[in-house]
Design an enzyme around this catalytic site. Structure first.
Site, PDB file in Angstrom:
ATOM      1  N   GLU A 162      -6.379  -8.378   0.302  1.00 32.39           N
ATOM      2  CA  GLU A 162      -6.758  -8.327   1.718  1.00 32.39           C
ATOM      3  C   GLU A 162      -8.231  -7.969   1.792  1.00 32.39           C
ATOM      4  O   GLU A 162      -8.705  -7.111   1.044  1.00 32.39           O
ATOM      5  CB  GLU A 162      -6.005  -7.212   2.461  1.00 32.39           C
ATOM      6  CG  GLU A 162      -4.507  -7.358   2.501  1.00 32.39           C
ATOM      7  CD  GLU A 162      -3.837  -6.204   3.250  1.00 32.39           C
ATOM      8  OE1 GLU A 162      -4.545  -5.397   3.892  1.00 32.39           O
ATOM      9  OE2 GLU A 162      -2.613  -6.116   3.183  1.00 32.39           O
ATOM     10  N   GLU A 169       0.820  -1.228   0.000  1.00 30.66           N
ATOM     11  CA  GLU A 169       0.000   0.000   0.000  1.00 30.66           C
ATOM     12  C   GLU A 169       0.851   1.276   0.000  1.00 30.66           C
ATOM     13  O   GLU A 169       0.876   2.020   0.986  1.00 30.66           O
ATOM     14  CB  GLU A 169      -0.952   0.003   1.204  1.00 30.66           C
ATOM     15  CG  GLU A 169      -1.963  -1.104   1.163  1.00 30.66           C
ATOM     16  CD  GLU A 169      -3.006  -1.012   2.290  1.00 30.66           C
ATOM     17  OE1 GLU A 169      -2.764  -0.305   3.281  1.00 30.66           O
ATOM     18  OE2 GLU A 169      -4.064  -1.649   2.158  1.00 30.66           O
TER      19      GLU A 169
HETATM   20  C1  GAL Z   1      -4.157  -2.709   5.355  1.00 28.68           C
HETATM   21  C2  GAL Z   1      -2.721  -3.182   5.488  1.00 28.68           C
HETATM   22  C3  GAL Z   1      -2.648  -4.409   6.356  1.00 28.68           C
HETATM   23  C4  GAL Z   1      -3.428  -4.202   7.622  1.00 28.68           C
HETATM   24  C5  GAL Z   1      -4.858  -3.867   7.275  1.00 28.68           C
HETATM   25  C6  GAL Z   1      -5.759  -3.675   8.469  1.00 28.68           C
HETATM   26  O1  GAL Z   1      -4.210  -1.386   4.937  1.00 28.68           O
HETATM   27  O2  GAL Z   1      -2.182  -3.488   4.226  1.00 28.68           O
HETATM   28  O3  GAL Z   1      -1.299  -4.701   6.636  1.00 28.68           O
HETATM   29  O4  GAL Z   1      -2.840  -3.162   8.342  1.00 28.68           O
HETATM   30  O5  GAL Z   1      -4.861  -2.673   6.546  1.00 28.68           O
HETATM   31  O6  GAL Z   1      -7.074  -3.304   8.082  1.00 28.68           O
END
Ligand code: GAL
Length: 656
Positions: free
Chosen positions: A291, A142
């Site tokens: 994710e 990110e």
């Molecule tokens: C994302 C990040 C992850 C984790 C997640 C939590 O932005 O890539 O590592 O922090 O958020 O929601």
């Protein structure tokens, strides 16, 4: 279809790993993303690499039938690095260096940081590039920060010099005589903080884009020495994040992926669906959901859990829009660290949480549907154009506090998507000839290539919708010396005589084939037909005197196609009426009618066979009338006439 999670074996004693991986396997998971923040474990001291643990983790995954995606750990440099080389830490606009211990606290242009990043990527590539169980790679995590250090400022000036050639050219493009900004030395040009010259601000965004692109390319070049061509390299983007031009960064990637979180509230399938479509547009092919939230997050205002069934519905929406994988963040919370309360798949006791059952269901679903979805793609004959430059420019000078580029684009997306019309969201520079309908929301800044592209599209038979704030600026973010929509007037046969930010909604009446009685809020443009072939489709009613009775929407045939010009930001019902009519005129039909909140999407298999993904996004049962007989791939049951869906129910229909 892959199912998985982000797993951090470096947080746990190795004796625990087999139990975690067993639970992953029993959830039906097939992939695990690892290592993306594990720099201090992989390189505990400068130049000392320890990959044995990672190799054992990858092998353990393999023994359990899970493949690994490896992340380069560059979003989280180790403390020994930032201590020895503090210049690798990003500088805040106030001149302070970022603190160690969060993430992305690096200077993206630091030559020293580049050396360390190249080296760790090179070492990882050498060790795991050809490992049979490593299916793909993620660069960093990110990208998001902007650094204001002297190295970045110097690079920025070099970047400007390359783009403009001379200060005369730059001064003229940016109208720097304004407020005595005239630059006589490249070193006088600042990195803008807050509001500044619009030309300078635009170039700063382009520079940030260029900086991350170079940073990313550096790591790709390190990995590609070892990683065979059949293994992809991606980066996990953040949806509509506007820090850089995603199309530029996606050029060097094989696959786009994104991190999809709801935060407070529930899954807005149209809003999140648009973000899936945006991400699919980066490479114009299927993407990974790298994710997503296992129930809840820890960073929102209220970290509520999604309803039972909603996580599954959400996974299927991603698939419906082209996702090839769904990975939950994260597997288990480390006892310490900043994200102790985030949703996970197993709890702090190492036992499955209640949601585990639902993820198992998704695992069974994916196993049942993988084969029919394999190689299939989303195919749309409507597109919405997206331009980062236009969005930045408008957001710097909104003119109405509620003017939001993405919300405005959504006003065109929602009436199509809610009727089950597939939509691509793509760069405004893409080839358009395959589409019947193209909407170009707020196409503010025009390059000659974009103009030629749109003219060619309409002449060839396409239906183009131009909206408010179109064709007002050039590609340097300067006003064009013409009325809107500038050179696109050749298509619209109408121009905007004036634009108005609205403190109150104003009435708009449909005319001729359009019969709505609605309003325009936030913005209105007084249109003026200048060609006798231009037809008025709506007019403003009595309001501020300037708009009274003036055209609000026009239409004109050009070549074999048609251009609509919408000078209003219509209320939802009127916008639905407009877009329903426009879609019909363009020959764009819904895949199927469905009750409110029930989504019907389609993936087309390589041979042309169609697979329909149906998702009930409501907490109540629903019934869908089917125009044909089908088999639900998830249950094996035949469906004809109608399909019963339970609350948040899903079906994957193969037409018989
Ligand atoms: C994302 C990040 C992850 C984790 C997640 C939590 O932005 O890539 O590592 O922090 O958020 O929601």
């Amino acid at each position: 279809m892959e199912l998985g999670s982000a797993w951090y074996p470096e947080h746990w004693p190795e004796e625990r790993w087999p139990e975690d991986v067993r639970l992953m396997r029993e959830a039906g998971m097939t992939v695990s993303r690892i290592a993306e923040f594990a720099w201090s474990t992989m390189e505990p001291r400068d130049g000392v690499f320890e990959f044995g643990w990672l190799e054992r983790a990858i092998d353990l995954l393999a023994e359990n039938g899970l493949r690994a995606v490896l992340g380069t750990p560059t979003a989280a440099p180790p403390a020994w690095l930032t201590q020895a080389h503090p210049e690798t830490l990003a500088m805040e606009p106030n001149g302070r260096r970022a603190q160690h211990g969060n993430r992305c606290h690096y200077c993206v242009n630091s030559p020293r940081y580049h050396e360390f990043c190249y080296r760790i990527a090179d070492e990882m590539g050498r060790r795991f590039g050809t490992h049979p169980n490593v299916m793909g790679w993620q660069i960093d995590n990110e990208y998001n920060r902007v650094c204001y250090c002297d190295v970045c400022a110097g690079r920025f000036r070099e970047f400007l010099r390359e783009r403009y050639g001379s200060l005369e050219e730059l001064n003229s493009r940016w109208s720097t005589a304004y407020w005595s900004q005239t630059y006589t030395d490249w070193d006088q040009i600042p990195m803008p903080v807050g509001g500044h010259n619009p030309g300078l601000m635009l170039e700063m965004k382009r520079f940030v884009t260029d900086s991350y692109r170079r940073f990313q390319k550096l790591q790709i070049s390190a990995l590609r020495q070892y990683v065979p061509a059949d293994r992809w390299i991606t980066h996990n983007f953040m949806g509509w994040f506007d820090g850089f031009d995603h199309y530029e960064l996606a050029r060097d990637l094989d696959l786009a992926s994104w991190d999809c979180y709801v935060g407070t509230g529930h899954h807005d399938y149209l809003g999140i669906g648009a973000t899936h479509d945006l991400t699919r547009g980066f490479k114009r092919r299927g993407f990974w959901l790298m994710e997503t939230q296992p129930g809840s997050v820890n960073w929102s205002r209220i970290n509520n859990v999604l309803d039972r069934g909603e996580v599954r519905a959400m996974a299927w929406t991603a698939v419906a829009h082209g996702a090839e994988a769904v990975l939950y963040w994260q597997w288990r919370s480390a006892p310490g660290g900043q994200e102790q309360y985030h949703g996970t798949v197993v709890g702090q006791d190492g036992e499955p949480r209640p949601l585990y059952e639902e993820i198992q269901q998704i695992g069974r679903d994916f196993a049942a549907a993988s084969q029919v979805l394999d190689g299939s793609e989303v195919k749309a004959n409507a597109a919405i154009l997206n331009s980062y430059g236009d969005r930045w420019s408008i957001h710097w000078q909104r003119h109405h506090a509620e003017f939001d580029y993405v919300v405005h684009a959504g006003a065109y997306y929602r009436p199509l998507a809610s009727r089950n019309i597939p939509v691509d969201i793509i760069s405004s520079e893409e080839e358009l000839s395959g589409y019947k309908l193209v909407v170009a929301p707020c196409l503010l800044m025009l390059s000659s290539a974009e103009v030629a592209n749109l003219v060619r599209y309409v002449e060839g038979g396409g239906h183009l919708v131009l909206t408010i704030r179109s064709g007002m600026k050039d590609e340097w973010n300067a006003l064009l010396p013409s009325k809107q929509p500038g050179p696109l007037t050749v298509l619209t046969g109408a121009r905007a005589e004036e634009f108005y930010a609205l403190d109150e909604p104003v009435p708009v009446e449909g005319e001729g084939p359009l019969s709505f009685h609605g309003t325009s809020a936030i913005w209105a443009e007084r249109l003026m037909p200048i060609d006798e072939g231009t037809q008025v489709l709506a007019r403003f009613g009595k309001c501020n005197g300037w708009l009274d009775g003036r055209p609000a929407i026009t239409m004109r045939t050009h070549g074999m196609g048609r251009a609509y010009y919408v000078g209003a930001w219509l209320d939802d019902a009127s916008q639905r009426a407009l877009m329903q009519w426009v879609a019909t005129e363009a020959g764009v039909a819904p895949l199927m009618d469905s009750p409110d909140g029930v989504e019907v999407a389609r993936r087309v298999r390589p041979g042309g066979d169609e697979v329909y993904v149906v998702v009930n996004h409501t907490p109540n049962p629903a019934v869908l009338s089917l125009p044909w007989s089908a088999v639900d791939q998830l249950t094996g049951a035949a469906a004809s006439g109608s399909l019963q869906l339970e609350a948040y129910g899903v079906a994957v229909l193969v037409k018989q």
